[in-house]
Design a protein around this motif. Structure first.
Motif: not given
Lengths: 123, 197
Positions: A63-87
């Protein structure tokens, strides 16, 4: 993986959890989805978490490649009960950090980005 | 033939069956792939961790190709990608009979959750010592017409297999056929033009 490496990864996860006590769990996976170290508090299956982390990071990279975001450093998932961060931890690993929903995100990023850097060095 | 709804085809199968190659051989756009360095010994350097995505046009109908990862730990992706699929191409390497049981498990996993018509493709038919599709059909207890030999590196071979899959989709279920009717000229010009090349 050598015992020394495994221990170093465990230590990195341990210090992350000490730095942010609200963290519910942390895991290091290879970018192809195998667990390398874990510190999960629930009964989550580390194999599944590792595979999903690799999938999310892999997709995030494209996704980062396609939208010219450069090298991916992190992405995250947010829910009502918690968040998950991926680095991204270098190009071999991914760090997963699970937190409650109302956590101080700035603090999590500060500590987890540091942890991801040291994990990249270990790998 | 204008403004056609795209058809979704999923390509699955064990590691090393040729899923990524198959999508690359067919796609008319640069394939979106999610290859990562393999950290275990799987006989190749990289492996798909999320999906491959490619597009193909047959008789003016856009076909969206979704390739899955092969390892069991990514089984959630099999389910996600198969949602709404009109057909499943299950690939297995013809020179690796030790992978057949795994291919069967993948097939059962997917078809028990989503009723999708499928074609079993036996890849690496360009190699000298390889299982024939007829024998693989017997192993999987499938009708011979549901199994096809493929050389995934060849776009002609991959295209023929895709056309065969779409024929199976049409024959499979009136519901699917209804979705497809008027969209696609089965067994017609496409097959002829492919066979000519």
């Amino acid at each position: 993986m050598s015992v020394g490496k495994q221990e170093a990864l465990q230590n990195a996860l341990k210090s992350l959890r000490i730095a942010i006590p609200e963290v519910r769990g942390a895991l290091v996976a290879s970018t192809d989805g195998l667990p390398m170290a874990q510190n999960l508090s629930g009964n989550e299956d580390p194999n599944r978490v590792a595979a999903m982390a690799a999938t999310a990071l892999g997709l995030g990279k494209r996704i980062s490649d396609t939208l010219n975001g450069g090298t991916l450093t992190e992405t995250s998932v947010s829910g009502t009960e918690g968040q998950i961060f991926l680095y991204a931890a270098g190009n071999k690993g991914v760090l997963v950090v699970v937190t409650p929903a109302n956590v101080n995100i700035g603090l999590v990023h500060l500590e987890a980005r540091d942890a991801a850097r040291s994990i990249a060095n270990i790998l | 033939m204008n403004e056609s709804k795209p058809l979704k085809v999923v390509i699955s199968g064990p590691v090393g069956a040729g899923k990524t190659t198959f999508v690359q051989s067919l796609s008319e756009i640069p394939v979106v792939n999610t290859d990562e360095t393999a950290s275990e010994d799987i006989g190749k350097a990289t492996t798909t961790v999320a999906l491959d995505f490619g597009m193909l046009t047959l008789d003016g109908i856009p076909i969206h190709l979704f390739g899955t990862p092969g390892q069991d730990r990514f089984d959630f992706m099999w389910e996600i990608l198969c949602e709404g699929a009109l057909g499943l191409m299950l690939l297995v390497a013809g020179d690796r009979p030790q992978d057949f049981p795994h291919a069967r498990r993948i097939l059962e996993f997917i078809t028990s959750r989503i009723a999708v018509p499928f074609l079993l493709g036996v890849t690496r038919q360009d190699l000298p010592r390889v299982w024939e599709p007829e024998d693989v059909a017997e192993y999987f207890d499938l009708a011979p017409e549901q199994v096809i030999g493929i050389n995934a590196t060849s776009s002609t071979s991959s295209l023929l297999a895709t056309v065969r899959l779409l024929e199976l989709v049409e024959a499979y279920d009136p519901f699917y056929a209804e979705n497809l009717q008027g969209h696609y000229d089965f067994g017609g010009t496409v097959i002829k033009s492919v066979k000519k090349t």
